[in-house]
Design a protein around this motif. Sequence first.
Motif, PDB file in Angstrom:
ATOM      1  N   THR A 249       0.832  -1.205   0.000  1.00  0.00           N
ATOM      2  CA  THR A 249       0.000   0.000   0.000  1.00  0.00           C
ATOM      3  C   THR A 249       0.865   1.254   0.000  1.00  0.00           C
ATOM      4  OG1 THR A 249      -0.118   0.060   2.434  1.00  0.00           O
ATOM      5  CG2 THR A 249      -1.856  -1.157   1.273  1.00  0.00           C
ATOM      6  N   MET A 250       0.272   2.342  -0.501  1.00  0.00           N
ATOM      7  CA  MET A 250       0.849   3.684  -0.366  1.00  0.00           C
ATOM      8  C   MET A 250      -0.303   4.644  -0.132  1.00  0.00           C
ATOM      9  SD  MET A 250       3.309   6.005  -2.863  1.00  0.00           S
ATOM     10  CE  MET A 250       4.729   4.949  -2.709  1.00  0.00           C
ATOM     11  N   GLU A 251      -0.195   5.432   0.930  1.00  0.00           N
ATOM     12  CA  GLU A 251      -1.288   6.319   1.336  1.00  0.00           C
ATOM     13  C   GLU A 251      -0.798   7.748   1.516  1.00  0.00           C
ATOM     14  OE1 GLU A 251      -3.712   4.549   4.635  1.00  0.00           O
ATOM     15  OE2 GLU A 251      -2.050   3.125   4.674  1.00  0.00           O
ATOM     16  N   SER A 252      -1.621   8.693   1.066  1.00  0.00           N
ATOM     17  CA  SER A 252      -1.377  10.086   1.414  1.00  0.00           C
ATOM     18  C   SER A 252      -2.561  10.640   2.195  1.00  0.00           C
ATOM     19  CB  SER A 252      -1.091  10.926   0.162  1.00  0.00           C
ATOM     20  OG  SER A 252      -2.195  10.939  -0.713  1.00  0.00           O
ATOM     21  N   ALA A 253      -3.777  10.500   1.656  1.00  0.00           N
ATOM     22  CA  ALA A 253      -4.939  11.111   2.301  1.00  0.00           C
ATOM     23  C   ALA A 253      -5.398  10.377   3.557  1.00  0.00           C
ATOM     24  CB  ALA A 253      -6.103  11.193   1.313  1.00  0.00           C
ATOM     25  N   SER A 254      -5.112   9.091   3.673  1.00  0.00           N
ATOM     26  CA  SER A 254      -5.648   8.311   4.797  1.00  0.00           C
ATOM     27  C   SER A 254      -4.671   8.149   5.947  1.00  0.00           C
ATOM     28  CB  SER A 254      -6.108   6.931   4.308  1.00  0.00           C
ATOM     29  OG  SER A 254      -5.125   6.337   3.490  1.00  0.00           O
ATOM     30  N   GLY A 255      -3.457   8.661   5.806  1.00  0.00           N
ATOM     31  CA  GLY A 255      -2.528   8.725   6.921  1.00  0.00           C
ATOM     32  C   GLY A 255      -2.190   7.421   7.609  1.00  0.00           C
ATOM     33  N   GLY A 256      -2.199   6.318   6.889  1.00  0.00           N
ATOM     34  CA  GLY A 256      -1.866   5.024   7.483  1.00  0.00           C
ATOM     35  C   GLY A 256      -3.051   4.244   7.999  1.00  0.00           C
ATOM     36  N   PHE A 257      -4.263   4.798   7.871  1.00  0.00           N
ATOM     37  CA  PHE A 257      -5.451   4.096   8.365  1.00  0.00           C
ATOM     38  C   PHE A 257      -5.650   2.775   7.632  1.00  0.00           C
ATOM     39  CE2 PHE A 257      -9.891   3.100   8.951  1.00  0.00           C
ATOM     40  CZ  PHE A 257     -10.192   3.569  10.220  1.00  0.00           C
ATOM     41  N   LEU A 258      -5.375   2.754   6.331  1.00  0.00           N
ATOM     42  CA  LEU A 258      -5.522   1.525   5.546  1.00  0.00           C
ATOM     43  C   LEU A 258      -4.569   0.451   6.054  1.00  0.00           C
ATOM     44  CD1 LEU A 258      -6.592  -0.081   3.115  1.00  0.00           C
ATOM     45  CD2 LEU A 258      -4.849   1.051   1.714  1.00  0.00           C
ATOM     46  N   ALA A 259      -3.304   0.803   6.249  1.00  0.00           N
ATOM     47  CA  ALA A 259      -2.324  -0.167   6.749  1.00  0.00           C
ATOM     48  C   ALA A 259      -2.721  -0.668   8.129  1.00  0.00           C
ATOM     49  CB  ALA A 259      -0.938   0.454   6.793  1.00  0.00           C
ATOM     50  N   ASN A 260      -3.215   0.228   8.970  1.00  0.00           N
ATOM     51  CA  ASN A 260      -3.644  -0.176  10.302  1.00  0.00           C
ATOM     52  C   ASN A 260      -4.794  -1.177  10.227  1.00  0.00           C
ATOM     53  OD1 ASN A 260      -3.725   0.342  13.361  1.00  0.00           O
ATOM     54  ND2 ASN A 260      -5.822   0.779  12.751  1.00  0.00           N
ATOM     55  N   SER A 261      -5.762  -0.933   9.344  1.00  0.00           N
ATOM     56  CA  SER A 261      -6.899  -1.849   9.196  1.00  0.00           C
ATOM     57  C   SER A 261      -6.436  -3.222   8.727  1.00  0.00           C
ATOM     58  CB  SER A 261      -7.914  -1.274   8.197  1.00  0.00           C
ATOM     59  OG  SER A 261      -8.441  -0.048   8.653  1.00  0.00           O
ATOM     60  N   ILE A 262      -5.542  -3.245   7.756  1.00  0.00           N
ATOM     61  CA  ILE A 262      -5.047  -4.518   7.232  1.00  0.00           C
ATOM     62  C   ILE A 262      -4.360  -5.319   8.327  1.00  0.00           C
ATOM     63  CG2 ILE A 262      -3.402  -5.571   5.629  1.00  0.00           C
ATOM     64  CD1 ILE A 262      -3.952  -3.121   3.779  1.00  0.00           C
ATOM     65  N   THR A 263      -3.507  -4.651   9.110  1.00  0.00           N
ATOM     66  CA  THR A 263      -2.725  -5.350  10.122  1.00  0.00           C
ATOM     67  C   THR A 263      -3.499  -5.621  11.399  1.00  0.00           C
ATOM     68  OG1 THR A 263      -1.787  -3.219  10.838  1.00  0.00           O
ATOM     69  CG2 THR A 263      -0.526  -4.514   9.246  1.00  0.00           C
ATOM     70  N   ASP A 264      -4.749  -5.177  11.467  1.00  0.00           N
ATOM     71  CA  ASP A 264      -5.613  -5.577  12.577  1.00  0.00           C
ATOM     72  C   ASP A 264      -5.950  -7.067  12.519  1.00  0.00           C
ATOM     73  OD1 ASP A 264      -5.856  -3.356  14.150  1.00  0.00           O
ATOM     74  OD2 ASP A 264      -7.672  -2.615  13.193  1.00  0.00           O
ATOM     75  N   ILE A 265      -5.779  -7.660  11.346  1.00  0.00           N
ATOM     76  CA  ILE A 265      -6.137  -9.058  11.145  1.00  0.00           C
ATOM     77  C   ILE A 265      -4.951  -9.952  11.494  1.00  0.00           C
ATOM     78  CG2 ILE A 265      -6.958 -10.766   9.485  1.00  0.00           C
ATOM     79  CD1 ILE A 265      -8.921  -8.481  10.237  1.00  0.00           C
ATOM     80  N   SER A 266      -5.202 -10.908  12.382  1.00  0.00           N
ATOM     81  CA  SER A 266      -4.161 -11.854  12.759  1.00  0.00           C
ATOM     82  C   SER A 266      -3.706 -12.647  11.532  1.00  0.00           C
ATOM     83  CB  SER A 266      -4.692 -12.813  13.833  1.00  0.00           C
ATOM     84  OG  SER A 266      -3.743 -13.794  14.165  1.00  0.00           O
ATOM     85  N   GLY A 267      -2.413 -12.748  11.354  1.00  0.00           N
ATOM     86  CA  GLY A 267      -1.881 -13.487  10.214  1.00  0.00           C
ATOM     87  C   GLY A 267      -1.714 -12.656   8.969  1.00  0.00           C
ATOM     88  N   SER A 268      -1.945 -11.343   9.052  1.00  0.00           N
ATOM     89  CA  SER A 268      -1.848 -10.497   7.860  1.00  0.00           C
ATOM     90  C   SER A 268      -0.432 -10.437   7.304  1.00  0.00           C
ATOM     91  CB  SER A 268      -2.343  -9.080   8.173  1.00  0.00           C
ATOM     92  OG  SER A 268      -1.594  -8.502   9.224  1.00  0.00           O
ATOM     93  N   THR A 269       0.576 -10.768   8.121  1.00  0.00           N
ATOM     94  CA  THR A 269       1.951 -10.738   7.617  1.00  0.00           C
ATOM     95  C   THR A 269       2.205 -11.781   6.536  1.00  0.00           C
ATOM     96  OG1 THR A 269       2.603 -12.155   9.479  1.00  0.00           O
ATOM     97  CG2 THR A 269       2.950  -9.786   9.731  1.00  0.00           C
TER      98      THR A 269
END
Length: 413
Positions: A274-294
């Motif tokens: 991912t690459m974010e400008s307007a969402s300030g990392g919210f997208l990455a945070n949502s993705i990594t909320d899921i166990s096993g996302s790595t």
Amino acid sequence: MKAEILSIGTELLMGELTDTNGSWIATQLPPLGIQLQWVSIIGDDLDKLTEAFTRGLERSDVIFTTGGLGPTQDDLTREAVAAALGEAPTVQQEVVDNLEEYFAGRGISMPSHNIKQAHLIPSAQFVRNRNGTAPGWWAEKNGKMIVCMPGPPGEMQPIWHEEVAPRLRELVDEEVTVTRNIKTLGMSEAAIDEEISEFFGHENPYLGIYSKADGIHLRVIARAKDEETARAMIVPVEAAITDRLGQFIWGYDAETPEEAAGQALTDHGLTLATMESASGGFLANSITDISGSTSYYIGGIVATTRGMLLANGVPSRILEENGMASAETAMAMAYVARDSMEADYSIAIAGVIGPEPVDDQPVGQVFVAIAGKRHTRQLQFRTPPRRIVIKRRVSNTALTELRKLIVAEHEAL
């Protein structure tokens, strides 16, 4: 069986914590055939708690409580139950021994105040808590039940699944309620209403429609003598909805956009950047909320300035000709993220989060770009000009569209 929930703790009344336990327990009751009538928040006050239990025993068959089972002076749930039932608690040595063993395993001695967690009244029995020091209570008297559970969700929910729900299933023999939540994105509420209008207005099964941050939800509710019959009533309604709205359906029941996207990536052995400008990392945070996302999420870049976009490989020509808040910049960001991190898919978010317009674009204007190995997808839309709304809606939309693109591409193979 009529029930009520008491969420206990002054911190809830002060707004320091949000009561998520009450709503969570409420979702667990319909399949058990238990009708929830009241939900209350009570502070750490013995008189008010005793009054709440006394009133609850008059109007409900079962009272569920969360909180107030700790070892401190303001943990008063046990004392209030004892007072409402007119019984005196006594210390149970077996529980004292278990508590001492628990603390010894952590290399410390048990504080003396923890002994109050070993108190029990004659009408109650302990409910095992394998995730903390506070055992629950299950009290029964005069045909009424009080089920007390700890406040931390990490303790309460396992107790519910392992101890409380199985016992309730044995006790309750009434009509059950089963729900099926079908989640869509890409159609308006009015358009969906028109498409499946004949299913609305029926009592059983009942179909409700709700506008949420991640799209339009359709909830089918069926009531029957048993769970199997209720689920069978839902099948034809769900089949019709799937037939007519299938391309817009992204998930079911408690599934979230990040779970749905993660499952699609996992099912096909794909990776995401991912690459974010307007969402300030919210997208990455949502993705990594899921166990096993790595296992599928390689990483993300948060670039909120033109300089950071340039430093991470977005061509200066794209920025000069189109500005930071543009569809062209979002697509360039997606290509950079995908290629630099060697991912199968990438998501990029550009736009204006505020407080001022950017590049003649208003606050709330967002651009999403998804780049795969074979196909790309672009979206642009306006959201209400509130920061958290912008972040949440663009993240939900991006992940939902990613899942749809993955599914479409692999169905075409």
